[in-house]
Design a protein around this motif. Structure first.
Motif, PDB file in Angstrom:
ATOM      1  N   ASP A  78      45.531  -2.584   2.694  1.00 40.71           N
ATOM      2  CA  ASP A  78      45.197  -2.652   4.117  1.00 40.71           C
ATOM      3  C   ASP A  78      46.008  -1.663   4.950  1.00 40.71           C
ATOM      4  O   ASP A  78      45.943  -1.683   6.171  1.00 40.71           O
ATOM      5  N   THR A  79      46.781  -0.813   4.292  1.00 44.40           N
ATOM      6  CA  THR A  79      47.587   0.177   4.996  1.00 44.40           C
ATOM      7  C   THR A  79      46.938   1.550   4.861  1.00 44.40           C
ATOM      8  O   THR A  79      46.598   1.979   3.753  1.00 44.40           O
ATOM      9  N   LEU A  80      46.775   2.218   5.996  1.00 44.83           N
ATOM     10  CA  LEU A  80      46.215   3.562   6.014  1.00 44.83           C
ATOM     11  C   LEU A  80      47.322   4.555   6.334  1.00 44.83           C
ATOM     12  O   LEU A  80      48.167   4.287   7.184  1.00 44.83           O
ATOM     13  N   VAL A  81      47.333   5.684   5.661  1.00 42.35           N
ATOM     14  CA  VAL A  81      48.212   6.783   6.024  1.00 42.35           C
ATOM     15  C   VAL A  81      47.339   7.752   6.809  1.00 42.35           C
ATOM     16  O   VAL A  81      46.315   8.231   6.295  1.00 42.35           O
ATOM     17  N   CYS A  82      47.724   7.975   8.063  1.00 46.61           N
ATOM     18  CA  CYS A  82      46.924   8.802   8.958  1.00 46.61           C
ATOM     19  C   CYS A  82      47.719  10.021   9.392  1.00 46.61           C
ATOM     20  O   CYS A  82      48.939   9.983   9.512  1.00 46.61           O
ATOM     21  N   SER A  83      46.994  11.105   9.656  1.00 46.09           N
ATOM     22  CA  SER A  83      47.600  12.365  10.054  1.00 46.09           C
ATOM     23  C   SER A  83      46.929  12.859  11.327  1.00 46.09           C
ATOM     24  O   SER A  83      45.732  12.646  11.531  1.00 46.09           O
ATOM     25  N   TRP A  84      47.715  13.529  12.176  1.00 43.71           N
ATOM     26  CA  TRP A  84      47.184  14.165  13.381  1.00 43.71           C
ATOM     27  C   TRP A  84      48.124  15.295  13.758  1.00 43.71           C
ATOM     28  O   TRP A  84      49.250  15.369  13.273  1.00 43.71           O
ATOM     29  N   ASN A  85      47.652  16.195  14.592  1.00 42.07           N
ATOM     30  CA  ASN A  85      48.482  17.309  15.058  1.00 42.07           C
ATOM     31  C   ASN A  85      48.974  17.024  16.461  1.00 42.07           C
ATOM     32  O   ASN A  85      48.213  16.578  17.319  1.00 42.07           O
ATOM     33  N   GLU A  86      50.255  17.249  16.670  1.00 38.74           N
ATOM     34  CA  GLU A  86      50.857  17.066  17.978  1.00 38.74           C
ATOM     35  C   GLU A  86      51.684  18.312  18.277  1.00 38.74           C
ATOM     36  O   GLU A  86      52.660  18.591  17.574  1.00 38.74           O
ATOM     37  N   LEU A  87      51.251  19.063  19.264  1.00 38.74           N
ATOM     38  CA  LEU A  87      51.936  20.308  19.644  1.00 38.74           C
ATOM     39  C   LEU A  87      52.075  21.252  18.462  1.00 38.74           C
ATOM     40  O   LEU A  87      53.107  21.889  18.259  1.00 38.74           O
ATOM     41  N   GLY A  88      51.016  21.327  17.638  1.00 37.81           N
ATOM     42  CA  GLY A  88      51.003  22.245  16.512  1.00 37.81           C
ATOM     43  C   GLY A  88      51.744  21.771  15.281  1.00 37.81           C
ATOM     44  O   GLY A  88      51.849  22.505  14.307  1.00 37.81           O
TER      45      GLY A  88
END
Length: 60
Positions: free
Chosen positions: A26-36
């Motif tokens: 039930d745990t997701l590893v998520c990624s996103w970009n913040e200020l490059g």
């Protein structure tokens, strides 16, 4: 709700558009970009929903 690697999600309380890069139960590893810079976080599947846009903007 079942998520898959590659799904775009957002916390139900708002925040950035994230992509699911790994799943562990039930745990997701998520990624996103913040200020490059790539950011990653582990979130519970119950705390996110599939990302959708309202008009030109995401739900924040």
């Amino acid at each position: 709700m079942a998520f898959a690697i590659g799904d775009f999600v957002q916390r139900t309380t708002g925040g950035p558009k994230m992509i699911v890069v790994a799943i562990d139960g039930d745990t997701l590893v998520c990624s996103w970009n913040e200020l490059g810079t790539e950011q990653r976080a582990e979130v519970q599947a119950s705390d996110v929903a599939l990302y959708h846009e309202d008009g030109d903007f995401g739900v924040c």
